[in-house]
Structure formats: C-alpha cells, structure tokens
Design a protein around this motif. Structure first.
Motif, PDB file in Angstrom:
ATOM      1  N   ALA A  32      -2.728  -2.220  -0.989  1.00  0.00           N
ATOM      2  CA  ALA A  32      -2.203  -1.916   0.341  1.00  0.00           C
ATOM      3  C   ALA A  32      -2.341  -0.429   0.625  1.00  0.00           C
ATOM      4  O   ALA A  32      -2.016   0.414  -0.213  1.00  0.00           O
ATOM      5  CB  ALA A  32      -0.739  -2.338   0.443  1.00  0.00           C
ATOM      6  N   GLY A  33      -2.852  -0.093   1.799  1.00  0.00           N
ATOM      7  CA  GLY A  33      -3.046   1.295   2.166  1.00  0.00           C
ATOM      8  C   GLY A  33      -4.333   1.908   1.652  1.00  0.00           C
ATOM      9  O   GLY A  33      -4.594   3.091   1.890  1.00  0.00           O
ATOM     10  N   SER A  35      -7.646   1.166   2.390  1.00  0.00           N
ATOM     11  CA  SER A  35      -8.725   0.589   3.181  1.00  0.00           C
ATOM     12  C   SER A  35      -9.996   1.419   3.042  1.00  0.00           C
ATOM     13  O   SER A  35      -9.969   2.577   2.623  1.00  0.00           O
ATOM     14  CB  SER A  35      -8.312   0.512   4.658  1.00  0.00           C
ATOM     15  OG  SER A  35      -8.023   1.805   5.153  1.00  0.00           O
ATOM     16  N   GLY A  66       0.078  -6.775  13.451  1.00  0.00           N
ATOM     17  CA  GLY A  66      -0.974  -5.774  13.423  1.00  0.00           C
ATOM     18  C   GLY A  66      -1.497  -5.414  14.795  1.00  0.00           C
ATOM     19  O   GLY A  66      -2.403  -4.584  14.907  1.00  0.00           O
ATOM     20  N   ARG A 329      -1.768  -8.488   3.925  1.00  0.00           N
ATOM     21  CA  ARG A 329      -3.187  -8.136   3.994  1.00  0.00           C
ATOM     22  C   ARG A 329      -3.722  -8.389   5.411  1.00  0.00           C
ATOM     23  O   ARG A 329      -4.504  -7.593   5.942  1.00  0.00           O
ATOM     24  CB  ARG A 329      -3.968  -8.935   2.954  1.00  0.00           C
ATOM     25  CG  ARG A 329      -5.471  -8.731   2.942  1.00  0.00           C
ATOM     26  CD  ARG A 329      -5.884  -7.306   2.584  1.00  0.00           C
ATOM     27  NE  ARG A 329      -5.417  -6.868   1.296  1.00  0.00           N
ATOM     28  CZ  ARG A 329      -6.049  -7.082   0.129  1.00  0.00           C
ATOM     29  NH1 ARG A 329      -7.195  -7.736   0.122  1.00  0.00           N
ATOM     30  NH2 ARG A 329      -5.545  -6.622  -1.003  1.00  0.00           N
ATOM     31  N   GLU A 332      -2.530  -5.589   7.778  1.00  0.00           N
ATOM     32  CA  GLU A 332      -3.248  -4.338   7.556  1.00  0.00           C
ATOM     33  C   GLU A 332      -4.684  -4.416   8.077  1.00  0.00           C
ATOM     34  O   GLU A 332      -5.179  -3.470   8.712  1.00  0.00           O
ATOM     35  CB  GLU A 332      -3.237  -3.975   6.076  1.00  0.00           C
ATOM     36  CG  GLU A 332      -3.879  -2.632   5.779  1.00  0.00           C
ATOM     37  CD  GLU A 332      -3.608  -2.138   4.375  1.00  0.00           C
ATOM     38  OE1 GLU A 332      -4.029  -1.002   4.062  1.00  0.00           O
ATOM     39  OE2 GLU A 332      -2.991  -2.879   3.575  1.00  0.00           O
ATOM     40  N   ARG A 335      -4.919  -4.301  11.873  1.00  0.00           N
ATOM     41  CA  ARG A 335      -4.800  -2.919  12.358  1.00  0.00           C
ATOM     42  C   ARG A 335      -6.124  -2.172  12.222  1.00  0.00           C
ATOM     43  O   ARG A 335      -6.522  -1.414  13.111  1.00  0.00           O
ATOM     44  CB  ARG A 335      -3.691  -2.198  11.590  1.00  0.00           C
ATOM     45  CG  ARG A 335      -2.287  -2.656  11.971  1.00  0.00           C
ATOM     46  CD  ARG A 335      -1.234  -2.028  11.100  1.00  0.00           C
ATOM     47  NE  ARG A 335       0.106  -2.468  11.487  1.00  0.00           N
ATOM     48  CZ  ARG A 335       1.155  -2.509  10.671  1.00  0.00           C
ATOM     49  NH1 ARG A 335       1.014  -2.128   9.400  1.00  0.00           N
ATOM     50  NH2 ARG A 335       2.323  -2.924  11.112  1.00  0.00           N
TER      51      ARG A 335
END
Length: 353
Positions: A32-33, A35, A66, A329, A332, A335
């Motif tokens: 997570a985070g 990308s 998102g 997921r 994220e 987004r």
C-alpha cells in the motif's frame, strides 16, 4: 531449469464477490502506498468504472472511495474491476466488446487463471492489468509458517496414529536453514515472521539482487546447489509455464531426509507423482501443502493417505481475510486511475505475473 516469478498468492475456494461484510481489518497490505507508473510511461485515460461480474457493495464502495463513478458497462466504460477467476472467458469477451476499457483490476495476486487472456496483450496494446499481488502476503505467510512447524514437529503422523507414541520425535525450527523460492511479498513476510527462530535464510529468485532479511540470495540456476543444505524448502513463487514442476524428482532427491517441504504458492510448482514417491520412500521428512496439482485432489489420491503429508485445501487465506485487502487495493488503484496514473500490482502480460 528456469527462473520463478516472485509473488503468487493462493486463491480462496469461495468467491470474493460472495463476501458482503467483513469484520475488523486484521492484515495490512505491505505494498500500500507503493504505486508505480505503467511501463514505457504509458498514460491511462480515466473514465467511468464497472464492477463485474457481481458488483457487491463492499467492492463498489471501495471503488467509490477512490472517487470512481461506478456504472453499468458500456462504450463509455474506461475501467473494469473483475471479481471472478472462474469466468475468465467472459472477461475476454467483454474486453473484445468494449475496446475503450483502459484498466482492469484482477482479484488475486496470482494471475494464472487468466493465462488464456493475458498473452493477447503481451505487445502492450489493450488495457493495463493490475492484480492483488503482495496484498495477501500476511495471511499466506502466516499459514506457511504454521505448515512448516507442523511438518517439522511431525504433527501429521502423530494425529493419525490415534495412540500414544512410544518415542518422542520432531524437529525444532530454531537455527535451521530455510530455503524460500520466490522473492515477492509473501517471501518478505515469511522472512519477517521467521526472525524469532534465528534461522538462516536463502532466497532463490529469478534475477540477481539481495532480499532484505535473507542471509543469501541466489538465482534459480543455483537451486540445485542450495537444496542439499536445506532443512526446509518453502515455495512462494508464481505459477507459469516456466515454473511448472520446478520441484521434481531431481530436486526432491537433493533434499536431506530431514527436510520439510511447504507449498503455499501453486500446486503445479511440484511434480505430484515425484512427491508421492519421495514421501512413500521417506526421502524427506514430510510435506505441508495448501495447494496441489491437480486441485482439488481426487478422494482416492495417494497424498490423502500419506501419513507425513498435511493438506489444507487452499485455505492459506480465506475470502474474509482477503476481501478488505482487495478493497484497499481497489481504492488505491482507482485513485491512480483517476489521478496520477500510478498503480500497485501492475501485471506483465508477457511474463504472466
């Protein structure tokens, strides 16, 4: 011998789309985070998103969180969240009928269930595919360590005996040499969980490069060199044509008689016939299998009656464990789809993972 991809994740037996509510989140997504931009700087055109084939509230809400406009699939649809592996051909037909779709989110970390679809996009044309790779690392790694303990402590033959054993048997995990095949999120979490046992860890991966926490990292062409030194072998690599039967008769023959084998990846990584023979002849201590080939095994398969084999019926993660991780997921990646064009879990259709 060919290199194993790094990060599978076993799919649950029940469909994720059947999960409508989950309890408190237990697990974290280690990616997570983190990308990344699509390869070659490809830019994905954003737009409305469809959730199929069963748009349950949990995942529709995740997409809306998102910023998605969730719609029925149409010519205007640009994103697709696909929640079924068993209906891969239906997905292929939808993509053919809606060439404007720019991005597809797949439900599992392993994408071998879509092997009939992905190669047609190997040239970089068509939608960008993302998976849940890495998201399910914590529950699967937890199960791997549980199976490792169970095999070393010989729990399978002990519980089957139904009588008091005349001799105390079993091996401790402390100070052992553990070989892990695969270098993705599951392997990283296994390494972290094994820390208290002061094990020595060798990671076998497809390409050179150190793995944090591992004492040694080798490429797959060195696999035969490390197997004779292994007290335990854990398979945590993706399933592709190149990794089919990565562990066969030759590899099993190289393992010491006291070695434990654990597979929480895909059943096809092991030659099942060779494993049956190795167990029958007591050439390894035992096996802990969450996945098998074929899957499921027939009721009369020899592995069911093998006293030193534990089979857990592809339950290293359950839909209740994975649903909140997939929902995170999805949020994220939506987004990224609508924003900076960066995604987590980008799939390489040419490589198949």
């Amino acid at each position: 011998m060919t290199a194993p991809p790094s990060d599978p994740d076993p799919r649950p037996l029940a469909p994720l789309a059947s999960v409508t509510r989950v309890g408190p989140t237990q697990h974290e997504d280690p990616l997570a985070g983190r990308s990344a931009a699509p390869p070659t700087g490809r830019r994905i055109a954003p737009g409305p998103i469809a959730v199929l084939p069963r748009p349950t509230a949990l995942f529709v809400d995740a997409a809306r969180a998102g910023g998605a406009e969730v719609v029925e699939i149409s010519a205007a649809t640009r994103g697709l969240i696909w929640l079924s592996e068993q209906r891969a051909e239906e997905l292929a037909e939808l993509l053919d009928a809606h060439p404007g779709i720019q991005w597809v989110q797949l439900p599992w970390a392993g994408v071998d269930g879509f092997s009939s679809i992905l190669p047609r996009y190997a040239d970089g044309r068509g939608p960008l595919f993302t998976s849940a790779k890495g998201a399910y690392s914590e529950p699967v790694a937890e199960h791997a360590v549980a199976l490792l303990h169970a095999v070393l402590r010989e729990l399978a033959p002990k519980v089957r005996a139904a009588r008091w054993a005349p001799v105390r048997t079993g091996l401790s995990l402390y100070g052992r040499h553990v070989v892990i095949v695969g270098a993705g999120g599951i392997a990283a979490e296994i390494i972290r969980l094994l820390t208290p046992w002061r094990v020595r860890i060798t990671v076998v991966r497809r390409s050179p490069g150190d793995v944090p926490g591992a004492h040694r990292t080798v490429t797959v062409d060195e696999l035969h060199g490390v197997l004779p030194e292994a007290d335990a072998l854990i398979l945590a690599a993706a399933s592709t044509e190149r990794t089919r039967h990565l562990i066969g008769s030759a590899e099993l023959a190289l393992l010491p008689e006291h070695a434990a084998l654990v597979n929480i990846a895909r059943g096809a990584l092991i030659d099942t016939g060779a494993l049956v023979e190795a167990l029958r002849e007591k050439r390894i201590l035992g096996a802990g299998l969450d996945v098998t080939d074929p899957e499921p095994l027939g009721d009369d398969h020899a592995l069911w009656s093998e006293p030193r084999c534990i089979i857990t019926s592809h339950s290293a993660d359950t839909p209740e464990m994975t649903a909140p991780l997939l929902a995170g997921r999805i949020t994220e990646n939506v987004r990224g789809f609508l924003g900076d064009g960066r995604f987590v879990g980008i799939v390489d259709p040419a490589a198949g993972y």
